[in-house]
Design a protein around this motif. Structure first.
Motif, PDB file in Angstrom:
ATOM      1  N   ALA A  17       0.841  -1.197   0.000  1.00 50.54           N
ATOM      2  CA  ALA A  17       0.000   0.000   0.000  1.00 50.54           C
ATOM      3  C   ALA A  17       0.878   1.250   0.000  1.00 50.54           C
ATOM      4  O   ALA A  17       2.080   1.194   0.268  1.00 50.54           O
ATOM      5  N   ARG A  18       0.264   2.376  -0.312  1.00 47.51           N
ATOM      6  CA  ARG A  18       0.936   3.667  -0.266  1.00 47.51           C
ATOM      7  C   ARG A  18       0.301   4.486   0.857  1.00 47.51           C
ATOM      8  O   ARG A  18      -0.914   4.655   0.889  1.00 47.51           O
ATOM      9  N   ILE A  42      -4.316   6.176   3.362  1.00 45.56           N
ATOM     10  CA  ILE A  42      -3.773   4.967   2.761  1.00 45.56           C
ATOM     11  C   ILE A  42      -4.398   4.793   1.385  1.00 45.56           C
ATOM     12  O   ILE A  42      -5.618   4.913   1.230  1.00 45.56           O
ATOM     13  N   TYR A  43      -3.557   4.494   0.395  1.00 44.12           N
ATOM     14  CA  TYR A  43      -3.989   4.357  -0.989  1.00 44.12           C
ATOM     15  C   TYR A  43      -3.661   2.966  -1.511  1.00 44.12           C
ATOM     16  O   TYR A  43      -2.636   2.376  -1.147  1.00 44.12           O
ATOM     17  N   ASP A  44      -4.530   2.472  -2.380  1.00 45.23           N
ATOM     18  CA  ASP A  44      -4.241   1.308  -3.199  1.00 45.23           C
ATOM     19  C   ASP A  44      -4.087   1.831  -4.621  1.00 45.23           C
ATOM     20  O   ASP A  44      -5.077   2.118  -5.293  1.00 45.23           O
ATOM     21  N   GLY A  45      -2.851   1.982  -5.066  1.00 44.15           N
ATOM     22  CA  GLY A  45      -2.627   2.686  -6.324  1.00 44.15           C
ATOM     23  C   GLY A  45      -2.953   4.151  -6.120  1.00 44.15           C
ATOM     24  O   GLY A  45      -2.377   4.824  -5.258  1.00 44.15           O
ATOM     25  N   ARG A  46      -3.920   4.663  -6.887  1.00 47.26           N
ATOM     26  CA  ARG A  46      -4.348   6.057  -6.731  1.00 47.26           C
ATOM     27  C   ARG A  46      -5.660   6.186  -5.964  1.00 47.26           C
ATOM     28  O   ARG A  46      -6.134   7.295  -5.724  1.00 47.26           O
ATOM     29  N   ALA A  47      -6.263   5.070  -5.603  1.00 46.64           N
ATOM     30  CA  ALA A  47      -7.562   5.094  -4.920  1.00 46.64           C
ATOM     31  C   ALA A  47      -7.354   5.120  -3.406  1.00 46.64           C
ATOM     32  O   ALA A  47      -6.617   4.281  -2.858  1.00 46.64           O
ATOM     33  N   GLN A  48      -8.014   6.055  -2.737  1.00 45.93           N
ATOM     34  CA  GLN A  48      -7.936   6.111  -1.280  1.00 45.93           C
ATOM     35  C   GLN A  48      -8.799   5.001  -0.691  1.00 45.93           C
ATOM     36  O   GLN A  48      -9.969   4.854  -1.025  1.00 45.93           O
ATOM     37  N   VAL A  49      -8.218   4.197   0.200  1.00 41.93           N
ATOM     38  CA  VAL A  49      -8.937   3.063   0.773  1.00 41.93           C
ATOM     39  C   VAL A  49      -9.130   3.201   2.285  1.00 41.93           C
ATOM     40  O   VAL A  49      -9.954   2.494   2.865  1.00 41.93           O
ATOM     41  N   ALA A  50      -8.386   4.089   2.933  1.00 40.31           N
ATOM     42  CA  ALA A  50      -8.534   4.236   4.379  1.00 40.31           C
ATOM     43  C   ALA A  50      -7.958   5.574   4.813  1.00 40.31           C
ATOM     44  O   ALA A  50      -7.071   6.136   4.158  1.00 40.31           O
TER      45      ALA A  50
END
Length: 296
Positions: free
Chosen positions: A109-110, A120-128
């Motif tokens: 994750a990023r 927290i991002y998965d690629g460019r999508a914010q997930v948390a």
């Protein structure tokens, strides 16, 4: 502040700390602490330093026009990390652990870490998004991140740390607990817990207060299924929407306009001459002469 040397400014910062932050305030979140500091800072504008003629706020009003404007381009102050998501659906950042959706287990994750929160991002999508933990070796867990895994293992929910944190934050209310207990009594522990997890999934696309109202209404009616809770939650949402519409001032009825008139009003003025059929009349006379000239 006007007239203060560097040492004087540092001294005033120390005064603020001693008067407002000693002893350390007890707050539930960094956001609450920031709100308190903002209120103290606003109240401090009426204070006079020593025997000065003007207050802190008056001095700042003099200095404000002389300050340089902030840059138009935003400056990112966070720091990036790329941790792996462990088998517990968590990432570790600066010795603290934060949850992410369970589907990201085993992936990298990023994380953008700020002073008071992290995203927290998965690629460019914010997930948390979590409030940053101030200490070390702590954990900030979101119950929603574990729901898909808990559907397969409902027995893990009662002792889950994420559930305890949801209760402490007020996201998992006593109404949730009461409905859950009734559902387990009616359907058994596993089936009742799965029904609760389906209810918790409603929070992803419905307002928290509407889901809680749906749980309360379903509990009163003895309706211990997720579908019944969803129905009652939608009723609560519709009731709020209707009440909001009634509170809103009624718009005056719009006059009915002719579509043709509207279109004509948008056209530029027509300066062309009116149509004429004189050319066709000349053609008719010419054809008559030809016909009469060829007649035997």
């Amino acid at each position: 502040m006007t007239g203060l040397s560097k040492g004087g400014v540092e001294g005033q910062i120390g005064w603020f700390r001693r008067n407002h932050l000693v002893p350390v305030p007890e707050v539930a979140s960094v956001d609450e602490l920031n709100a308190m500091i903002d209120a103290w800072d606003a109240a401090d504008e009426a204070r006079r330093i020593g025997g000065r003629a003007r207050t802190v706020g008056e001095f700042f009003a003099i200095e404000k026009p002389l300050l340089k404007p902030l840059p138009e381009e935003p400056f990112e102050t966070g720091r990036w990390f790329t941790p792996w998501v462990d088998r517990y659906s968590q990432v570790t950042v600066r010795t603290n652990r934060y949850s992410v959706p369970a589907r990201l287990i085993g992936r990298r994750a990023r994380v953008l870490l700020h002073a008071s929160h992290l995203v927290i991002y998965d690629g460019r999508a914010q997930v948390a998004r979590h409030e940053r933990l101030p200490g070390k070796s702590g954990a900030r867990l979101d119950l929603d991140h574990y729901l898909e895994a808990l559907v397969r293992k409902p027995g893990a929910l009662p002792g889950a740390t994420a559930l305890d944190q949801a209760r402490a934050a007020g996201k998992f209310t006593p109404v949730h607990d009461a409905w859950w207990a009734a559902a387990r009594k009616a359907h058994g522990d596993a089936a009742g817990t799965r029904a609760l997890i389906e209810v918790l999934l409603l929070h992803r696309h419905m307002a928290h207060e509407h889901v809680v109202a749906g749980l309360a209404a379903a509990l009163r009616a003895g309706a211990l299924t997720a579908d019944a809770v969803a129905l009652e939650a939608r009723k609560a949402a519709d009731t709020d929407d209707h009440a909001e519409q009634q509170r809103a001032p009624a718009a005056p009825p719009a006059a009915v306009a002719s579509l043709t008139a509207h279109r004509l009003a948008q056209l530029p003025p027509d300066t062309r001459p009116l149509p004429s059929v004189a050319a066709y009349d000349r053609l008719l006379r010419h054809n008559r002469h030809i016909t009469e000239g060829t007649r035997p």
